[in-house]
Design an enzyme around this catalytic site. Sequence first.
Site, short mmCIF file in Angstrom:
data_model
loop_
_atom_site.label_atom_id
_atom_site.label_comp_id
_atom_site.label_asym_id
_atom_site.label_seq_id
_atom_site.Cartn_x
_atom_site.Cartn_y
_atom_site.Cartn_z
N SER A 191 -10.04 -0.61 6.89
CA SER A 191 -9.47 -0.53 5.54
C SER A 191 -8.77 -1.78 5.04
O SER A 191 -8.38 -1.82 3.87
CB SER A 191 -8.50 0.64 5.46
OG SER A 191 -9.22 1.82 5.36
N SER A 217 -9.78 1.92 2.79
CA SER A 217 -8.92 2.71 1.95
C SER A 217 -7.90 1.88 1.17
O SER A 217 -7.26 2.40 0.26
CB SER A 217 -8.16 3.72 2.81
OG SER A 217 -7.31 3.05 3.72
N LYS A 274 0.86 -1.19 0.00
CA LYS A 274 0.00 0.00 0.00
C LYS A 274 0.90 1.23 0.00
O LYS A 274 1.92 1.25 0.71
CB LYS A 274 -0.89 -0.05 1.25
CG LYS A 274 -1.93 1.06 1.32
CD LYS A 274 -2.84 0.86 2.55
CE LYS A 274 -3.93 1.93 2.63
NZ LYS A 274 -4.83 1.72 3.79
N1 GLN Z 1 -13.28 4.30 6.39
C1 GLN Z 1 -12.57 4.65 7.56
C2 GLN Z 1 -12.11 6.08 7.47
O1 GLN Z 1 -12.34 6.67 6.47
C3 GLN Z 1 -11.42 3.74 7.79
C4 GLN Z 1 -10.24 4.01 6.95
C5 GLN Z 1 -9.07 3.15 7.32
O2 GLN Z 1 -9.22 2.12 7.96
N2 GLN Z 1 -7.90 3.62 6.94
O3 GLN Z 1 -11.56 6.62 8.34
#
Ligand code: GLN
Length: 483
Positions: A175, A151, A76
């Site tokens: 995410s 994400s 990532k």
């Molecule tokens: N959807 C969540 C956020 O926007 C989690 C994102 C994540 O786990 N990086 O914060």
Amino acid sequence: MHQLTLAEIARGLADKKFSSEELTRALLARIHQLDPQINSFISVTDELAISQARAADARRAAGESGALLGAPIGHKDLFCTQGIRTSCASKMLDNFKAPYDATVVSKLAEAGTVTLGKTNMDEFAMGSANESSYYGAVKNPWNFEHVPGGSSGGSAAAVAARLLPAATATDTGGSIRQPAALTSLTGLKPTYGRVSRWGMIAYASSLDQAGPLARTAEDCALLLQGMAGFDAKDSTSIDEPVPDYSASLNASLEGLRIGLPKEYFGAGLDPRIAELVQASVKELEKLGAVVKEISLPNMQHAIPAYYVIAPAEASSNLSRFDGVRFGYRCENPVDLTDLYKRSRGEGFGAEVQRRIMVGAYALSAGYYDAYYLQAQKIRRLIKNDFMAAFNDVDVILGPTTPNLAWKIGAKNNDPVAEYLEDVYTITANLAGLPGLSMPAGFVDGLPVGVQLLAPYFHEGRLLNVAHRYQQLTDWHTRAPNGF
Ligand code: GLN
């Protein structure tokens, strides 16, 4: 070769059926050919990959072995990779080449993995749809009109499309697990502190945790083995021995107590997902598991608490991007204030700016007690709910997401609608618990995931349950059309 799992690759390399260089070249060609359809990579690192693959082949020829030696993966794009762009999918870091490797990256490189590239993501890991990337949205390989989740949507789409056997990802509020669910993969968020955060660009430091995304639980075990462990460079890393995750994969589930939280199955859950979750429970019962209803009464407060705490930490973490030390700097600033304002205003996208403003507001004098401290109290209540539940059950099972992957653009004008998609995943981050999502079927051609949660440091139990489930089912073996 692209259909092989990490475990199969390890056997193929050990049996000299192919070399890491051959495999790496085949996958790189596949990425260049197919990725334009789904946009799962920000950078493809051909040269690095070939040189790492050759080095891995040389290590094997010299008698070394190891499950990850010569295994191609992606990272990532928020893990720092020395000399390679590490963008966090932001214009702010579009020109940033990290001066060092994140601990996860260097540990995996030592184990012999080959880095094929850096995967797309939501900007600074903020999102559940992978639409906020500066490099464009990622498409779900199961249906290009739909989001892959976020994400870590790039890591998920690349693995689902068989461009990579596995990839690293991070999970601050879901995410890893949510994109795993929406692309039919297995994804594991470890216990907070299990994997070093050093060199991972921070979003919300008390919630962020790195973990593996792969097709099978067996592969997640292999990748986690290479990532986990104490790191003196991360003060929140925990000095606990790392068990052999592959050794417990086949343990018996006879008598395993599974808790189904009644709050997970109420309004808001797509009934077609509920049905598949129940079907997965039936499979686990065949293996000897016993099911119990439990309650997590404070779950309803998790989203508001998370969307105060995560932005609060983000507003602090992202203050370092000031146009002076890293990344983007605006043209011709008239003075220092103008430099700060325009560098941040031009460098950060809309969602990141929204989170910084919400976070700064929640932390400001007068509002700190009303929002931030209240949210921290809720966090404690949520943790207490889990501790009470784990007195009675060994794992908690439920849906990973309330809905199927939605259409790209469908929630763009309503950030809160997207926040609500995290309802089942964020509690594990607030409590610091490990969680796994595994493929459990399809509705209208779109994948559905089942989430398993376990007590602290019981990643092995999650992998064991998922592996045994995957011996009985074939959801995890199915590939999207055209891939
Ligand atoms: N959807 C969540 C956020 O926007 C989690 C994102 C994540 O786990 N990086 O914060």
